[in-house]
Write a protein that holds these residues in place. Structure first.
Motif: not given
Ligand code: ADP
Length: 414
Positions: A146-166
């Motif tokens: 589709l070429g460089q101009d078609t925007p692509q977005v990455a949605v991560f399986d892990t991202a939502f859990h990055q708020t988990i405390p240490d």
């Protein structure tokens, strides 16, 4: 905006095209134009294709790799016979959203893909050697097609859990190992947990901050999440998706000493034991029959198959233990939400998991539970203090919506 949602695996490519924009999102008028899957990439592949609510169609094609599978799909969707009049050429695909398995500690949100983000996804390959390389191949194949101009977005399986405390994400192993290899709990199924939490608060008319729930994603892979005031504060999958609940073919929690014991006794390498725990264990391993919960439940009719009964029993017991643990971890919750193929469709398993939880104020309403098959709604009694809901997940919809929001620079509402 017509968003192509892609989930690229080692030999498969799942796809959907969803028409959405900010107005449609607000009014819940997102439209699924088509969906399907290419399986068997690398040889004679099978393509399953469904336009809107039409019947599924199947095609066979020799597709050697992800780029050729993607090219085939784009032609199929744009063809006269596809039943998708909104897409007449590649140019009608306005953006692409990718499910990316591992975002490590770099990605706490979905990201517009540029070279830097692509390098970030590459840097997480060590953490997900089986998945991230295929996700990257999908992204590069789209660039090519589709070429460089078609925007692509990455949605991560892990991202939502990055708020988990240490205290919840650290393993009690020498600290240096975290520094050197980033060994910690990351959690997965984040898009699904996030989506059902969003649906729950929409159904109840709550704000994100008022959303304190335990979500159980029970599919082939299974995980639980403790969501306090809208944020993930603990989850059952760990460094990899192997930890936690009993799954279709994965063991879930296990004494780590068992790994070297099996390796020694069975003459296996560590990676062979890893494969055994990922692909030959869980419901399949215990029952010796199948990883399909429907078939196991059918085997419970008298005379019940002993191993099938054990498999279902262990599955439900482990899930109940996690509910109890998370009630303690998050100082109580307002609801338990079931999703995933089993959680959405099996009143029987939901009832078994919640059995005996009256002490925690959780009472399942048998009639409501039976009604909620593949649809969203309350399944607990009116006097239940801890509510229970069944909510079908829709990760693709959330990926499409994130794609639009990220491109337009809109903040996430969920
Ligand atoms: P994945 O995690 O691969 O996305 P799904 O969420 O589609 O998997 O869930 C697949 C699981 O759902 C299978 O174990 C299947 O047996 C189970 N399942 C689907 N429908 C039912 C049902 N009516 N009763 C019990 N289990 C079901």
């Amino acid at each position: 905006m017509n968003v192509l949602v892609l989930n690229a695996g080692s030999s498969s490519l799942k796809f959907q095209v969803i028409a959405t924009d900010l107005d449609r999102m607000k009014e819940h008028r997102d439209e699924r134009l088509c969906r399907g899957e290419v399986e068997g990439i690398g040889g004679e592949a099978t393509v399953t294709f469904q336009a809107g609510k039409e019947a599924k169609r199947r095609f066979a094609a020799a597709l050697g790799d992800i780029p050729s599978a993607l090219d085939y799909l784009a032609r199929l969707i744009a063809s006269e016979q596809s039943g998708v009049p909104e897409i007449r050429s590649k140019a009608d695909i306005h953006a692409v959203g990718h499910r990316v398995v591992h975002g490590g500690e770099r990605f706490a949100e979905s990201a517009l893909i540029d070279d830097k983000v692509l390098q970030g996804i590459e840097a997480c390959i060590d953490l997900a050697p089986l998945h991230n390389p295929d996700n990257i191949k999908g992204i590069l194949a789209v660039r090519e097609l589709l070429g460089q101009d078609t925007p692509q977005v990455a949605v991560f399986d892990t991202a939502f859990h990055q708020t988990i405390p240490d205290r919840a994400f650290f393993y009690a192993i020498p600290y240096d190992l975290y520094g050197r290899y980033r060994i910690r709990r990351y959690g997965f199924h984040g898009t699904s947990h996030r989506y059902v939490a969003f649906r729950y608060r929409t159904l109840r008319g709550l704000t994100r901050e008022q959303t304190s729930i335990i979500t159980l994603h029970l599919g082939n892979g299974c995980s639980a999440a403790a969501i306090k005031e809208g944020k993930s504060v603990d989850t059952s999958m760990g460094m990899t998706p192997l930890e936690g609940l009993v799954m279709g073919t994965r063991s879930g929690d296990l004494d780590p000493a068992i790994v070297s014991l099996i390796a020694t006794k069975e003459g296996m390498s560590p990676s062979e034991v890893d494969t055994l725990l990922n692909t030959q264990s869980g419901l399949l391993g215990i029952s010796g029959l199948t990883n399909d919960m429907r078939q196991l439940l059918a085997k419970l009719k008298e005379p019940a198959d002993r191993q099938a009964r054990l498999a279902v029993g262990i599955f439900c017991y482990r899930a109940r233990k996690y509910i109890g643990a998370y009630l303690a971890a998050m100082d109580g919750a307002d609801a338990v939400v079931f999703t995933g193929g089993i959680g959405e469709n099996s009143p029987d398993i939901r009832a078994r998991i919640c059995e005996g939880m009256e002490w925690a104020g959780l009472k399942i309403d048998a009639a409501k539970n039976q009604q909620m098959i593949g649809r969203e709604g309350l399944i607990s009694t009116d006097d239940s203090r801890l509510l229970a809901y069944a909510i079908p997940t829709d990760e693709e919809l959330l990926i499409a919506r994130d794609t639009v929001r990220v491109i337009l620079g809109e903040p996430h509402p969920s």
